[in-house]
Design a protein around this motif. Structure first.
Motif, PDB file in Angstrom:
ATOM      1  N   GLY A  29       0.792  -1.226   0.000  1.00  0.00           N
ATOM      2  CA  GLY A  29       0.000   0.000   0.000  1.00  0.00           C
ATOM      3  C   GLY A  29       0.822   1.273   0.000  1.00  0.00           C
ATOM      4  N   GLU A  30       2.146   1.155  -0.126  1.00  0.00           N
ATOM      5  CA  GLU A  30       3.016   2.327  -0.151  1.00  0.00           C
ATOM      6  C   GLU A  30       3.062   2.892  -1.567  1.00  0.00           C
ATOM      7  OE1 GLU A  30       6.179   0.600   3.135  1.00  0.00           O
ATOM      8  OE2 GLU A  30       6.397   0.054   1.018  1.00  0.00           O
ATOM      9  N   THR A  31       2.869   4.211  -1.671  1.00  0.00           N
ATOM     10  CA  THR A  31       2.877   4.874  -2.970  1.00  0.00           C
ATOM     11  C   THR A  31       4.230   5.533  -3.199  1.00  0.00           C
ATOM     12  OG1 THR A  31       0.512   5.283  -2.792  1.00  0.00           O
ATOM     13  CG2 THR A  31       1.698   6.590  -4.397  1.00  0.00           C
ATOM     14  N   ALA A  32       4.706   5.445  -4.434  1.00  0.00           N
ATOM     15  CA  ALA A  32       5.991   6.050  -4.791  1.00  0.00           C
ATOM     16  C   ALA A  32       5.905   6.656  -6.188  1.00  0.00           C
ATOM     17  CB  ALA A  32       7.101   5.009  -4.755  1.00  0.00           C
ATOM     18  N   THR A  33       6.751   7.637  -6.425  1.00  0.00           N
ATOM     19  CA  THR A  33       6.888   8.220  -7.753  1.00  0.00           C
ATOM     20  C   THR A  33       7.985   7.441  -8.472  1.00  0.00           C
ATOM     21  OG1 THR A  33       6.259  10.378  -6.887  1.00  0.00           O
ATOM     22  CG2 THR A  33       7.378  10.345  -9.013  1.00  0.00           C
ATOM     23  N   VAL A  34       7.704   7.053  -9.717  1.00  0.00           N
ATOM     24  CA  VAL A  34       8.645   6.266 -10.496  1.00  0.00           C
ATOM     25  C   VAL A  34       8.979   7.011 -11.779  1.00  0.00           C
ATOM     26  CG1 VAL A  34       9.060   4.065 -11.664  1.00  0.00           C
ATOM     27  CG2 VAL A  34       7.625   4.137  -9.597  1.00  0.00           C
ATOM     28  N   LYS A  35      10.248   7.337 -11.949  1.00  0.00           N
ATOM     29  CA  LYS A  35      10.756   7.960 -13.172  1.00  0.00           C
ATOM     30  C   LYS A  35      11.163   6.831 -14.101  1.00  0.00           C
ATOM     31  CE  LYS A  35      13.412  10.642 -15.910  1.00  0.00           C
ATOM     32  NZ  LYS A  35      13.595   9.795 -17.071  1.00  0.00           N
ATOM     33  N   LEU A  36      10.644   6.843 -15.325  1.00  0.00           N
ATOM     34  CA  LEU A  36      10.977   5.802 -16.284  1.00  0.00           C
ATOM     35  C   LEU A  36      12.433   5.943 -16.715  1.00  0.00           C
ATOM     36  CD1 LEU A  36       7.866   5.730 -16.227  1.00  0.00           C
ATOM     37  CD2 LEU A  36       7.954   5.114 -18.628  1.00  0.00           C
ATOM     38  N   ALA A  37      13.189   4.886 -16.515  1.00  0.00           N
ATOM     39  CA  ALA A  37      14.622   4.890 -16.814  1.00  0.00           C
ATOM     40  C   ALA A  37      14.870   4.863 -18.313  1.00  0.00           C
ATOM     41  CB  ALA A  37      15.277   3.662 -16.175  1.00  0.00           C
ATOM     42  N   CYS A  38      16.003   5.408 -18.707  1.00  0.00           N
ATOM     43  CA  CYS A  38      16.573   5.260 -20.049  1.00  0.00           C
ATOM     44  C   CYS A  38      15.875   6.064 -21.127  1.00  0.00           C
ATOM     45  CB  CYS A  38      16.627   3.782 -20.459  1.00  0.00           C
ATOM     46  SG  CYS A  38      17.421   2.791 -19.184  1.00  0.00           S
ATOM     47  N   ILE A  39      14.934   6.916 -20.755  1.00  0.00           N
ATOM     48  CA  ILE A  39      14.234   7.728 -21.747  1.00  0.00           C
ATOM     49  C   ILE A  39      14.271   9.193 -21.365  1.00  0.00           C
ATOM     50  CG2 ILE A  39      12.712   5.828 -22.402  1.00  0.00           C
ATOM     51  CD1 ILE A  39      10.457   7.294 -20.839  1.00  0.00           C
ATOM     52  N   ASP A  40      14.001  10.038 -22.349  1.00  0.00           N
ATOM     53  CA  ASP A  40      13.954  11.479 -22.131  1.00  0.00           C
ATOM     54  C   ASP A  40      12.949  12.068 -23.118  1.00  0.00           C
ATOM     55  OD1 ASP A  40      14.641  13.852 -20.905  1.00  0.00           O
ATOM     56  OD2 ASP A  40      16.441  14.165 -22.092  1.00  0.00           O
ATOM     57  N   ILE A  41      12.377  13.193 -22.747  1.00  0.00           N
ATOM     58  CA  ILE A  41      11.410  13.877 -23.600  1.00  0.00           C
ATOM     59  C   ILE A  41      11.922  15.284 -23.853  1.00  0.00           C
ATOM     60  CG2 ILE A  41       9.012  14.588 -23.871  1.00  0.00           C
ATOM     61  CD1 ILE A  41       8.297  12.644 -21.648  1.00  0.00           C
ATOM     62  N   PRO A  42      11.808  15.761 -25.085  1.00  0.00           N
ATOM     63  CA  PRO A  42      12.193  17.142 -25.369  1.00  0.00           C
ATOM     64  C   PRO A  42      11.402  18.126 -24.520  1.00  0.00           C
ATOM     65  CG  PRO A  42      11.781  15.930 -27.390  1.00  0.00           C
ATOM     66  CD  PRO A  42      11.333  15.052 -26.265  1.00  0.00           C
ATOM     67  N   ALA A  43      11.937  19.306 -24.362  1.00  0.00           N
ATOM     68  CA  ALA A  43      11.339  20.308 -23.481  1.00  0.00           C
ATOM     69  C   ALA A  43      10.061  20.937 -24.027  1.00  0.00           C
ATOM     70  CB  ALA A  43      12.360  21.406 -23.183  1.00  0.00           C
ATOM     71  N   GLN A  44       9.825  20.866 -25.326  1.00  0.00           N
ATOM     72  CA  GLN A  44       8.646  21.512 -25.897  1.00  0.00           C
ATOM     73  C   GLN A  44       7.377  20.922 -25.304  1.00  0.00           C
ATOM     74  OE1 GLN A  44      10.926  19.902 -27.811  1.00  0.00           O
ATOM     75  NE2 GLN A  44      11.717  21.288 -29.345  1.00  0.00           N
ATOM     76  N   LYS A  45       6.450  21.796 -24.908  1.00  0.00           N
ATOM     77  CA  LYS A  45       5.223  21.379 -24.233  1.00  0.00           C
ATOM     78  C   LYS A  45       4.420  20.375 -25.055  1.00  0.00           C
ATOM     79  CE  LYS A  45       0.985  23.164 -22.061  1.00  0.00           C
ATOM     80  NZ  LYS A  45       0.491  21.858 -21.897  1.00  0.00           N
ATOM     81  N   TYR A  46       4.265  20.613 -26.347  1.00  0.00           N
ATOM     82  CA  TYR A  46       3.444  19.703 -27.140  1.00  0.00           C
ATOM     83  C   TYR A  46       4.073  18.316 -27.235  1.00  0.00           C
ATOM     84  CZ  TYR A  46       6.409  20.411 -31.284  1.00  0.00           C
ATOM     85  OH  TYR A  46       7.454  20.438 -32.169  1.00  0.00           O
ATOM     86  N   ARG A  47       5.396  18.238 -27.187  1.00  0.00           N
ATOM     87  CA  ARG A  47       6.074  16.937 -27.193  1.00  0.00           C
ATOM     88  C   ARG A  47       5.834  16.209 -25.867  1.00  0.00           C
ATOM     89  NH1 ARG A  47       7.683  16.399 -32.380  1.00  0.00           N
ATOM     90  NH2 ARG A  47       9.197  17.926 -33.073  1.00  0.00           N
ATOM     91  N   ARG A  48       5.941  16.972 -24.772  1.00  0.00           N
ATOM     92  CA  ARG A  48       5.716  16.394 -23.447  1.00  0.00           C
ATOM     93  C   ARG A  48       4.257  15.946 -23.311  1.00  0.00           C
ATOM     94  NH1 ARG A  48      10.138  16.620 -20.756  1.00  0.00           N
ATOM     95  NH2 ARG A  48       9.271  15.947 -18.787  1.00  0.00           N
ATOM     96  N   ASP A  49       3.342  16.760 -23.836  1.00  0.00           N
ATOM     97  CA  ASP A  49       1.920  16.414 -23.764  1.00  0.00           C
ATOM     98  C   ASP A  49       1.620  15.139 -24.544  1.00  0.00           C
ATOM     99  OD1 ASP A  49       1.501  18.653 -22.192  1.00  0.00           O
ATOM    100  OD2 ASP A  49       0.572  19.836 -23.787  1.00  0.00           O
ATOM    101  N   ALA A  50       2.224  14.973 -25.716  1.00  0.00           N
ATOM    102  CA  ALA A  50       2.002  13.778 -26.529  1.00  0.00           C
ATOM    103  C   ALA A  50       2.501  12.526 -25.803  1.00  0.00           C
ATOM    104  CB  ALA A  50       2.691  13.914 -27.888  1.00  0.00           C
TER     105      ALA A  50
END
Length: 145
Positions: A29-50
């Motif tokens: 029942g413990e909640t954690a934030t998980v960052k997906l390893a090995c990937i990156d998203i460009p800074a542009q908002k529409y790219r992040r939104d997609a």
């Protein structure tokens, strides 16, 4: 092989924060934030939104997942590879051109599957998928972190 490469966490998706981050709850029942390893998203908002929209489609709330622990980030997030039905969601996002391979992370956190990541990115780029659609994609002055 480092022991942390073998650590698997059984979890349930609580929600998607953005295109490379989820909230998950373990069997205790413990909640954690998980960052997906090995990937990156460009800074542009529409790219992040997609990328965020696609991740929400792939990982709906209450989806059972397995997280292969890779590391812990500076802000104590789990960094890992997320699997749904034995398929890497991280790799799926690369295959679809929603994200790019984070070169330093793939060498450190996804060493055994790095070739799959690099081939998936090359294929997405060649096919003009997602952020490679116009073949003019450059990340931060061609620096792929």
């Amino acid at each position: 092989m480092d022991l942390t490469q073998l650590m698997l966490i059984l979890a349930t998706v609580v929600g998607v924060v953005d295109g490379e981050t989820i909230k998950a709850k373990n069997n205790h029942g413990e909640t954690a934030t998980v960052k997906l390893a090995c990937i990156d998203i460009p800074a542009q908002k529409y790219r992040r939104d997609a990328a965020t929209q696609r991740l929400k489609q792939l990982l709906v709330q209450n989806s059972p997942v397995v997280i292969r622990f890779a590391d812990t980030s500076k802000n104590d997030q789990i960094v890992g590879e997320v699997f749904l039905n034995n398929q890497s969601i991280n790799l799926q996002l690369v295959k679809e051109g929603k994200v790019v391979v984070h070169k330093a992370s793939v060498e450190k956190d996804c060493y055994e599957s790095r070739t799959q990541y690099l081939v998936a990115e090359a294929n997405a780029k060649q096919r003009g998928l997602g952020l490679w659609e116009k073949s003019r994609y450059v990340m931060d002055g061609n620096k792929n972190k």
